[in-house]
Design a protein around this motif. Structure first.
Motif, PDB file in Angstrom:
ATOM      1  N   LEU A   1       0.781  -1.215  -0.102  1.00  0.00           N
ATOM      2  CA  LEU A   1      -0.097   0.071  -0.083  1.00  0.00           C
ATOM      3  C   LEU A   1       0.816   1.209  -0.008  1.00  0.00           C
ATOM      4  O   LEU A   1       0.486   2.019  -0.732  1.00  0.00           O
ATOM      5  CB  LEU A   1      -0.840  -0.003   1.252  1.00  0.00           C
ATOM      6  N   VAL A   2       1.965   1.074   0.879  1.00  0.00           N
ATOM      7  CA  VAL A   2       2.900   2.310   0.720  1.00  0.00           C
ATOM      8  C   VAL A   2       3.504   2.539  -0.546  1.00  0.00           C
ATOM      9  O   VAL A   2       3.552   3.806  -1.157  1.00  0.00           O
ATOM     10  CB  VAL A   2       3.927   2.220   1.857  1.00  0.00           C
ATOM     11  N   GLY A   3       3.951   1.325  -1.197  1.00  0.00           N
ATOM     12  CA  GLY A   3       4.563   1.735  -2.679  1.00  0.00           C
ATOM     13  C   GLY A   3       3.600   2.034  -3.495  1.00  0.00           C
ATOM     14  O   GLY A   3       4.128   2.490  -4.441  1.00  0.00           O
ATOM     15  N   ALA A   4       2.179   1.773  -3.288  1.00  0.00           N
ATOM     16  CA  ALA A   4       1.091   2.092  -4.390  1.00  0.00           C
ATOM     17  C   ALA A   4       0.848   3.487  -4.259  1.00  0.00           C
ATOM     18  O   ALA A   4       0.619   3.938  -5.262  1.00  0.00           O
ATOM     19  CB  ALA A   4      -0.014   1.248  -4.213  1.00  0.00           C
ATOM     20  N   VAL A   5       0.917   4.147  -3.139  1.00  0.00           N
ATOM     21  CA  VAL A   5       0.354   5.517  -3.015  1.00  0.00           C
ATOM     22  C   VAL A   5       1.420   6.589  -3.088  1.00  0.00           C
ATOM     23  O   VAL A   5       1.356   7.682  -3.458  1.00  0.00           O
ATOM     24  CB  VAL A   5      -0.291   5.731  -1.449  1.00  0.00           C
ATOM     25  N   ARG A   6       2.843   5.814  -3.051  1.00  0.00           N
ATOM     26  CA  ARG A   6       4.089   6.842  -3.325  1.00  0.00           C
ATOM     27  C   ARG A   6       4.338   7.367  -4.978  1.00  0.00           C
ATOM     28  O   ARG A   6       3.870   6.523  -5.587  1.00  0.00           O
ATOM     29  CB  ARG A   6       5.211   6.389  -2.576  1.00  0.00           C
ATOM     30  N   LEU A   7       5.319   8.093  -4.938  1.00  0.00           N
ATOM     31  CA  LEU A   7       5.468   8.647  -6.277  1.00  0.00           C
ATOM     32  C   LEU A   7       6.047   7.494  -6.938  1.00  0.00           C
ATOM     33  O   LEU A   7       6.805   6.669  -6.536  1.00  0.00           O
ATOM     34  CB  LEU A   7       6.247   9.992  -6.401  1.00  0.00           C
ATOM     35  N   ALA A   8       5.761   7.341  -8.396  1.00  0.00           N
ATOM     36  CA  ALA A   8       6.606   6.363  -9.013  1.00  0.00           C
ATOM     37  C   ALA A   8       8.001   6.858  -9.346  1.00  0.00           C
ATOM     38  O   ALA A   8       8.445   7.937  -9.539  1.00  0.00           O
ATOM     39  CB  ALA A   8       5.723   6.352 -10.606  1.00  0.00           C
ATOM     40  N   ARG A   9       8.815   5.878  -9.732  1.00  0.00           N
ATOM     41  CA  ARG A   9      10.174   6.221 -10.103  1.00  0.00           C
ATOM     42  C   ARG A   9      10.202   6.346 -11.453  1.00  0.00           C
ATOM     43  O   ARG A   9       9.419   6.120 -12.263  1.00  0.00           O
ATOM     44  CB  ARG A   9      10.920   4.727  -9.900  1.00  0.00           C
ATOM     45  N   PRO A  10      11.163   7.312 -11.641  1.00  0.00           N
ATOM     46  CA  PRO A  10      11.381   7.988 -13.084  1.00  0.00           C
ATOM     47  C   PRO A  10      11.638   6.644 -14.147  1.00  0.00           C
ATOM     48  O   PRO A  10      12.543   5.701 -13.802  1.00  0.00           O
ATOM     49  CB  PRO A  10      12.645   8.959 -12.914  1.00  0.00           C
ATOM     50  N   GLY A  11      11.040   6.746 -15.272  1.00  0.00           N
ATOM     51  CA  GLY A  11      10.975   5.862 -16.235  1.00  0.00           C
ATOM     52  C   GLY A  11      10.244   4.590 -16.048  1.00  0.00           C
ATOM     53  O   GLY A  11      10.138   3.838 -16.901  1.00  0.00           O
ATOM     54  N   SER A  12       9.618   4.578 -14.939  1.00  0.00           N
ATOM     55  CA  SER A  12       8.440   3.507 -15.002  1.00  0.00           C
ATOM     56  C   SER A  12       7.405   3.458 -15.597  1.00  0.00           C
ATOM     57  O   SER A  12       7.152   4.650 -16.135  1.00  0.00           O
ATOM     58  CB  SER A  12       8.265   3.383 -13.333  1.00  0.00           C
ATOM     59  N   PRO A  13       6.727   2.135 -15.895  1.00  0.00           N
ATOM     60  CA  PRO A  13       5.444   2.707 -16.702  1.00  0.00           C
ATOM     61  C   PRO A  13       4.189   3.348 -16.213  1.00  0.00           C
ATOM     62  O   PRO A  13       3.765   4.243 -17.049  1.00  0.00           O
ATOM     63  CB  PRO A  13       4.900   1.050 -16.671  1.00  0.00           C
ATOM     64  N   TRP A  14       4.234   3.607 -15.011  1.00  0.00           N
ATOM     65  CA  TRP A  14       3.250   4.543 -14.249  1.00  0.00           C
ATOM     66  C   TRP A  14       3.598   5.957 -14.719  1.00  0.00           C
ATOM     67  O   TRP A  14       2.803   6.943 -14.971  1.00  0.00           O
ATOM     68  CB  TRP A  14       3.365   4.230 -12.782  1.00  0.00           C
TER      69      TRP A  14
ATOM     70  N   ARG B   1       5.677   7.121 -17.135  1.00  0.00           N
ATOM     71  CA  ARG B   1       5.528   7.493 -18.428  1.00  0.00           C
ATOM     72  C   ARG B   1       3.979   7.447 -18.803  1.00  0.00           C
ATOM     73  O   ARG B   1       4.032   8.498 -19.657  1.00  0.00           O
ATOM     74  CB  ARG B   1       6.008   6.393 -19.289  1.00  0.00           C
ATOM     75  N   ARG B   2       3.154   6.882 -18.031  1.00  0.00           N
ATOM     76  CA  ARG B   2       1.947   7.002 -18.542  1.00  0.00           C
ATOM     77  C   ARG B   2       0.983   8.209 -17.787  1.00  0.00           C
ATOM     78  O   ARG B   2       0.241   8.910 -18.752  1.00  0.00           O
ATOM     79  CB  ARG B   2       1.105   5.634 -18.173  1.00  0.00           C
ATOM     80  N   PHE B   3       1.517   8.543 -16.671  1.00  0.00           N
ATOM     81  CA  PHE B   3       0.650   9.737 -15.978  1.00  0.00           C
ATOM     82  C   PHE B   3       1.625  10.847 -15.548  1.00  0.00           C
ATOM     83  O   PHE B   3       0.919  11.767 -15.219  1.00  0.00           O
ATOM     84  CB  PHE B   3       0.121   9.126 -14.484  1.00  0.00           C
ATOM     85  N   TYR B   4       2.690  10.746 -15.796  1.00  0.00           N
ATOM     86  CA  TYR B   4       3.747  11.967 -15.517  1.00  0.00           C
ATOM     87  C   TYR B   4       3.904  12.782 -16.823  1.00  0.00           C
ATOM     88  O   TYR B   4       4.775  13.599 -16.709  1.00  0.00           O
ATOM     89  CB  TYR B   4       4.838  11.686 -14.557  1.00  0.00           C
ATOM     90  N   GLY B   5       3.578  12.141 -18.013  1.00  0.00           N
ATOM     91  CA  GLY B   5       4.119  12.792 -19.203  1.00  0.00           C
ATOM     92  C   GLY B   5       3.734  14.085 -19.223  1.00  0.00           C
ATOM     93  O   GLY B   5       4.613  15.092 -19.792  1.00  0.00           O
ATOM     94  N   ASN B   6       2.553  14.556 -18.877  1.00  0.00           N
ATOM     95  CA  ASN B   6       2.156  16.070 -18.892  1.00  0.00           C
ATOM     96  C   ASN B   6       2.113  16.759 -17.673  1.00  0.00           C
ATOM     97  O   ASN B   6       1.537  17.882 -17.492  1.00  0.00           O
ATOM     98  CB  ASN B   6       0.777  16.051 -19.842  1.00  0.00           C
ATOM     99  N   ARG B   7       3.048  16.224 -16.926  1.00  0.00           N
ATOM    100  CA  ARG B   7       2.983  16.985 -15.457  1.00  0.00           C
ATOM    101  C   ARG B   7       4.416  17.049 -15.070  1.00  0.00           C
ATOM    102  O   ARG B   7       4.969  16.284 -14.431  1.00  0.00           O
ATOM    103  CB  ARG B   7       2.213  16.055 -14.404  1.00  0.00           C
ATOM    104  N   PRO B   8       4.920  18.126 -15.418  1.00  0.00           N
ATOM    105  CA  PRO B   8       6.569  18.490 -15.288  1.00  0.00           C
ATOM    106  C   PRO B   8       6.842  18.453 -13.620  1.00  0.00           C
ATOM    107  O   PRO B   8       7.772  17.880 -13.328  1.00  0.00           O
ATOM    108  CB  PRO B   8       6.658  19.789 -16.168  1.00  0.00           C
ATOM    109  N   ARG B   9       6.013  19.123 -12.914  1.00  0.00           N
ATOM    110  CA  ARG B   9       6.056  19.202 -11.390  1.00  0.00           C
ATOM    111  C   ARG B   9       6.223  17.692 -10.687  1.00  0.00           C
ATOM    112  O   ARG B   9       6.868  17.450 -10.030  1.00  0.00           O
ATOM    113  CB  ARG B   9       4.938  19.879 -10.874  1.00  0.00           C
ATOM    114  N   ALA B  10       5.269  16.770 -11.291  1.00  0.00           N
ATOM    115  CA  ALA B  10       5.347  15.499 -10.685  1.00  0.00           C
ATOM    116  C   ALA B  10       6.612  14.655 -11.249  1.00  0.00           C
ATOM    117  O   ALA B  10       7.140  13.961 -10.629  1.00  0.00           O
ATOM    118  CB  ALA B  10       4.008  14.691 -11.382  1.00  0.00           C
TER     119      ALA B  10
END
Length: 254
Positions: free
Chosen positions: A189-202, A204-213
């Motif tokens: 649960l902790v790993g699921a709610v924390r920020l994704a690592r750069p380059g991960s599928p998540w 690439r999918r959800f941070y593509g248009n979010r430079p702050r994220a």
């Protein structure tokens, strides 16, 4: 204790799995002790050679894995043959995964930085098999009471929820958290709610248009690696031995 052992290990047919896991871990520990003694020049052990060729222990490991695997398929899991096959398979898997890095790189990287992947593969495999062993699935258990059904249903629901969280953590590039989170509650649960690592599928999918994220993810990954790299290396060194230092590179990249 005897009733629990009978109901949860013997009756569902998990004894071969338990013996395979025990043989796997014991073989890995014994192999690492012997290789460290050989490396230090102590004890009666030495490298095995045939015709001038160094025979790595992955070779007998493959033989034992094949014999144990086919033996398990051909045997009754409740019989003696299934137990023996499980032990052979566990021993072979321990020898093979102890040189997982050699197979991955097709090079003798046992005592190098790349060789740490073997230790990681063994730890992750043991964790996954432990998850299978500790599962409270009702399959194979006869005459369950209403209370037992409720207990096992609750355990299965928890495992399923942890598994979903582990999948999210895995998509965020957190493989270790995903594996251990499938076993230990709240870790996934902790790993699921924390920020994704750069380059991960998540990412690439959800941070593509979010430079702050993206920036926050990069900063958090840097801080995390800086904080936990040394303790993780210390544990790996304790389990598998400290790798050889990398040779200094000459000016000009030679």
């Amino acid at each position: 204790m005897g009733h629990w052992w009978e109901r949860n290990i013997v009756e569902p047919g998990k004894l071969p799995l338990l013996l395979a896991l025990a043989a796997f871990l014991l073989t890995f520990v014994v192999t690492r002790v012997i290789t460290r003694l050989i490396r230090a020049g102590k004890g009666p052990f030495g490298n095995v050679k045939a015709g001038g060729v160094h025979i790595h222990h992955v070779v007998p490991g493959v033989v034992l894995t094949v014999v144990g695997g086919f033996g398990a398929v051909a045997s009754d899991r409740h019989g003696t043959g299934g137990v023996v096959a499980a032990v052979l398979f566990g021993m072979g898997a321990g020898l093979v995964l102890d040189e997982f890095a050699l197979i991955l790189h097709l090079d003798d990287v046992y005592w190098t930085e790349e060789g740490r992947k073997s230790v990681e593969a063994v730890v992750l495999t043991a964790a996954l098999v432990g998850l299978l062993l500790a599962g409270f699935a009702p399959f194979g258990v006869n005459d369950l009471t209403r209370q037992e059904l409720q207990d096992r249903g609750g355990a299965l629901s928890t495992i399923a929820m942890n598994f979903l969280f582990a999948l999210v953590a895995l998509s965020k590039g957190k493989a270790r958290v995903a594996v251990f989170g499938a076993i230990v509650p709240l870790v996934a649960l902790v790993g699921a709610v924390r920020l994704a690592r750069p380059g991960s599928p998540w990412a690439r999918r959800f941070y593509g248009n979010r430079p702050r994220a993206r920036a926050r993810a990069v900063l958090r990954a840097y801080r995390h690696d800086r904080r936990w790299a040394a303790p993780r290396r210390a544990v790996q060194d304790w389990i598998g031995g400290k790798p050889d230092p990398r040779p200094a590179r000459l000016p000009g990249g030679r």
